[in-house]
Design an enzyme around this catalytic site. Structure first.
Site, PDB file in Angstrom:
ATOM      1  N   GLY A  47       0.829  -1.221   0.000  1.00 26.62           N
ATOM      2  CA  GLY A  47       0.000   0.000   0.000  1.00 26.62           C
ATOM      3  C   GLY A  47       0.851   1.254   0.000  1.00 26.62           C
ATOM      4  O   GLY A  47       1.937   1.271   0.577  1.00 26.62           O
ATOM      5  N   ARG A  71       1.299  -4.709  -5.679  1.00 29.04           N
ATOM      6  CA  ARG A  71       1.436  -6.036  -5.085  1.00 29.04           C
ATOM      7  C   ARG A  71       1.778  -6.967  -6.244  1.00 29.04           C
ATOM      8  O   ARG A  71       1.236  -6.804  -7.341  1.00 29.04           O
ATOM      9  CB  ARG A  71       0.149  -6.452  -4.381  1.00 29.04           C
ATOM     10  N   ASP A 108       4.960  -5.128   6.281  1.00 34.54           N
ATOM     11  CA  ASP A 108       5.591  -6.382   6.712  1.00 34.54           C
ATOM     12  C   ASP A 108       5.568  -7.457   5.625  1.00 34.54           C
ATOM     13  O   ASP A 108       6.488  -8.274   5.545  1.00 34.54           O
ATOM     14  CB  ASP A 108       4.974  -6.883   8.018  1.00 34.54           C
ATOM     15  N   THR A 139       3.855   2.392   5.837  1.00 32.49           N
ATOM     16  CA  THR A 139       2.447   2.049   6.059  1.00 32.49           C
ATOM     17  C   THR A 139       1.791   3.111   6.935  1.00 32.49           C
ATOM     18  O   THR A 139       2.383   3.554   7.920  1.00 32.49           O
ATOM     19  CB  THR A 139       2.273   0.657   6.726  1.00 32.49           C
ATOM     20  N   ASP A 180      -0.681   2.618   8.769  1.00 30.81           N
ATOM     21  CA  ASP A 180      -1.358   2.002   9.917  1.00 30.81           C
ATOM     22  C   ASP A 180      -0.528   1.966  11.204  1.00 30.81           C
ATOM     23  O   ASP A 180      -1.052   1.682  12.268  1.00 30.81           O
ATOM     24  CB  ASP A 180      -1.787   0.570   9.572  1.00 30.81           C
ATOM     25  N   ASP A 192       1.525  -0.236  12.230  1.00 34.12           N
ATOM     26  CA  ASP A 192       1.306  -1.534  12.882  1.00 34.12           C
ATOM     27  C   ASP A 192       2.485  -2.487  12.698  1.00 34.12           C
ATOM     28  O   ASP A 192       2.313  -3.697  12.610  1.00 34.12           O
ATOM     29  CB  ASP A 192       0.016  -2.176  12.345  1.00 34.12           C
ATOM     30  N   ARG A 238      -7.130  -1.691   9.235  1.00 37.77           N
ATOM     31  CA  ARG A 238      -7.759  -3.018   9.194  1.00 37.77           C
ATOM     32  C   ARG A 238      -7.354  -3.866  10.393  1.00 37.77           C
ATOM     33  O   ARG A 238      -8.151  -4.599  10.956  1.00 37.77           O
ATOM     34  CB  ARG A 238      -7.381  -3.742   7.903  1.00 37.77           C
TER      35      ARG A 238
HETATM   36  P1  ADP Z   1       2.572  -4.810   2.658  1.00 35.80           P
HETATM   37  O1  ADP Z   1       4.021  -4.763   2.331  1.00 35.80           O
HETATM   38  O2  ADP Z   1       1.939  -3.448   2.621  1.00 35.80           O
HETATM   39  O3  ADP Z   1       2.294  -5.597   3.939  1.00 35.80           O
HETATM   40  P2  ADP Z   1       1.637  -7.062   1.034  1.00 35.80           P
HETATM   41  O4  ADP Z   1       1.497  -7.980   2.223  1.00 35.80           O
HETATM   42  O5  ADP Z   1       0.544  -7.043   0.052  1.00 35.80           O
HETATM   43  O6  ADP Z   1       1.826  -5.532   1.449  1.00 35.80           O
HETATM   44  O7  ADP Z   1       3.010  -7.440   0.292  1.00 35.80           O
HETATM   45  C1  ADP Z   1       3.458  -6.703  -0.819  1.00 35.80           C
HETATM   46  C2  ADP Z   1       4.159  -7.610  -1.787  1.00 35.80           C
HETATM   47  O8  ADP Z   1       5.318  -8.193  -1.160  1.00 35.80           O
HETATM   48  C3  ADP Z   1       3.368  -8.802  -2.290  1.00 35.80           C
HETATM   49  O9  ADP Z   1       2.482  -8.483  -3.329  1.00 35.80           O
HETATM   50  C4  ADP Z   1       4.479  -9.713  -2.780  1.00 35.80           C
HETATM   51  O10 ADP Z   1       4.957  -9.284  -4.028  1.00 35.80           O
HETATM   52  C5  ADP Z   1       5.550  -9.491  -1.719  1.00 35.80           C
HETATM   53  N1  ADP Z   1       5.467 -10.518  -0.661  1.00 35.80           N
HETATM   54  C6  ADP Z   1       4.711 -10.492   0.462  1.00 35.80           C
HETATM   55  N2  ADP Z   1       4.884 -11.619   1.191  1.00 35.80           N
HETATM   56  C7  ADP Z   1       5.775 -12.373   0.509  1.00 35.80           C
HETATM   57  C8  ADP Z   1       6.353 -13.664   0.723  1.00 35.80           C
HETATM   58  N3  ADP Z   1       6.061 -14.399   1.803  1.00 35.80           N
HETATM   59  N4  ADP Z   1       7.218 -14.118  -0.220  1.00 35.80           N
HETATM   60  C9  ADP Z   1       7.525 -13.391  -1.314  1.00 35.80           C
HETATM   61  N5  ADP Z   1       7.009 -12.166  -1.572  1.00 35.80           N
HETATM   62  C10 ADP Z   1       6.135 -11.669  -0.683  1.00 35.80           C
END
Ligand code: ADP
Length: 326
Positions: free
Chosen positions: A15, A76, A107, A130, A132, A134, A176
């Site tokens: 995000g 993403r 994270d 982020t 949030d 969090d 969230r």
């Molecule tokens: P945020 O970083 O805001 O928590 P996401 O959880 O959607 O957002 O993660 C962003 C991107 O990071 C994902 O779309 C993916 O490309 C990558 N990613 C997240 N978790 C993993 C994972 N366990 N292994 C590989 N890539 C990951």
């Protein structure tokens, strides 16, 4: 032996949050100061997989410190979850000689960075992007202060109209999994009640308090609710309308305005500090950590320990809300 880094890639993932541009600027300018090459990767890990990577100069980041969003865009990326996707990404870095990565994200993005680094030996530094707030391991995250200030400005305006019409307004803010935006903006706007995912919501208690205030002719009412609260704005509004049909109740969902806009001075400062520090980490060999700020000092947490903060918001905060809203 610590791996020497000479070419750094920077990307935003997950995000978006206001302050990401100020952060990119700091990474680019600090890298250039130390004589490193720096590359902007577009749309998060997708740009790595699809080879959308551009060399950056000092002027590439001119006039962006005050802008919301991110010039690199964020996304993403499904492909990055697979080894094949990550291998493709690695090959694209390798052919340019990029040997260090700064990942601005949440994270999930940090988990991706850690996996990638383990597999391909590219040191990665995370920066907590982020709204949030969090992520455990930092007192502040990139964009939180801006998001809260945006919410406060909006809620102040809603209070004016709530006051003019003697209405109850339920305002849903983002969050969230975490109630920090609701807690901070609710306290700062004098909300009568603040509902957050970290606490069980007692609807009976809310109704009792509204009825009691109605008796006292205390008519202006604001309830700030985090989107991740067990009821959320819509259900809470429905419940209150059913139970108190004579009370004029309105719902306002603030939504994505909280993500946009020019970052506050505070966000520009912390992101500049974090971006600078990320490059120093890569140079000094402090690898695979995310950079936070704790007690006004830089704080480094291993990427594999970066998890969503499941912190209980202290009872004292809730007591303060109750006392100040009477
Ligand atoms: P945020 O970083 O805001 O928590 P996401 O959880 O959607 O957002 O993660 C962003 C991107 O990071 C994902 O779309 C993916 O490309 C990558 N990613 C997240 N978790 C993993 C994972 N366990 N292994 C590989 N890539 C990951």
């Amino acid at each position: 032996m610590k791996k020497k880094v000479s070419k750094i890639g920077v990307l935003c993932s997950g995000g978006d949050s206001p302050g990401m541009n100020a952060c990119i600027r700091a990474v680019v300018r600090t890298s250039l100061y130390y004589g490193l090459e720096v590359y902007g990767i577009t749309r998060g890990y997708s740009g790595m997989v699809d080879d959308d990577i551009t060399k950056m100069e000092s002027r590439s980041v001119a006039n962006i410190i005050q802008r919301g969003g991110t010039i690199l865009k964020t996304a993403r990326c499904k492909e990055f979850f697979s080894y094949e996707g990550r291998e493709k990404a690695y090959k694209n870095l390798k052919k340019r000689g990029i040997d260090g990565l700064v990942v601005i994200g949440g994270d999930g993005s940090f988990r991706g960075a850690q996996t990638f680094s383990n597999e391909f030996d590219i040191p990665c530094i995370g920066l907590p992007g982020t709204i949030d707030k969090d992520i455990a391991g930092t007192d502040f995250t990139i964009g939180f202060d801006t998001a809260v200030n945006t919410a406060v400005e909006a809620i102040d305006k809603i209070r004016d109209t709530a006051d003019a019409h003697d209405r109850l307004f339920i305002i849903e803010v983002m969050g969230r999994d975490a109630g920090y935006i609701a807690l901070h903006s609710g306290i700062a706007t004098g909300a009568e009640n603040i509902l957050i995912p970290e606490r069980k919501t007692d609807v009976e208690d809310i109704i009792r308090s509204l009825e009691e205030k109605e008796k006292r002719k205390k008519l202006v009412n604001l309830i700030v609710v985090a989107e991740g609260d067990q009821f959320g704005g819509e259900e809470l509004t429905k419940l209150i309308k059913e139970r108190m049909p004579l009370l004029e109740t309105r719902l306002c969902i603030l939504g994505h305005i909280q993500r946009g806009g020019s970052p506050t001075c505070f966000d520009r400062l912390i992101t500049s500090r974090m971006g600078y520090s990320a490059v120093e980490c890569l140079i000094e060999g402090r690898h695979n950590v995310f950079v936070g700020i704790v007690n006004n000092r830089m704080h480094y947490t291993p990427l594999n320990e970066a998890v969503k903060k499941k912190q209980r918001i202290g009872e004292e905060w809730i007591r303060i809300v109750k006392i100040l809203a009477t």
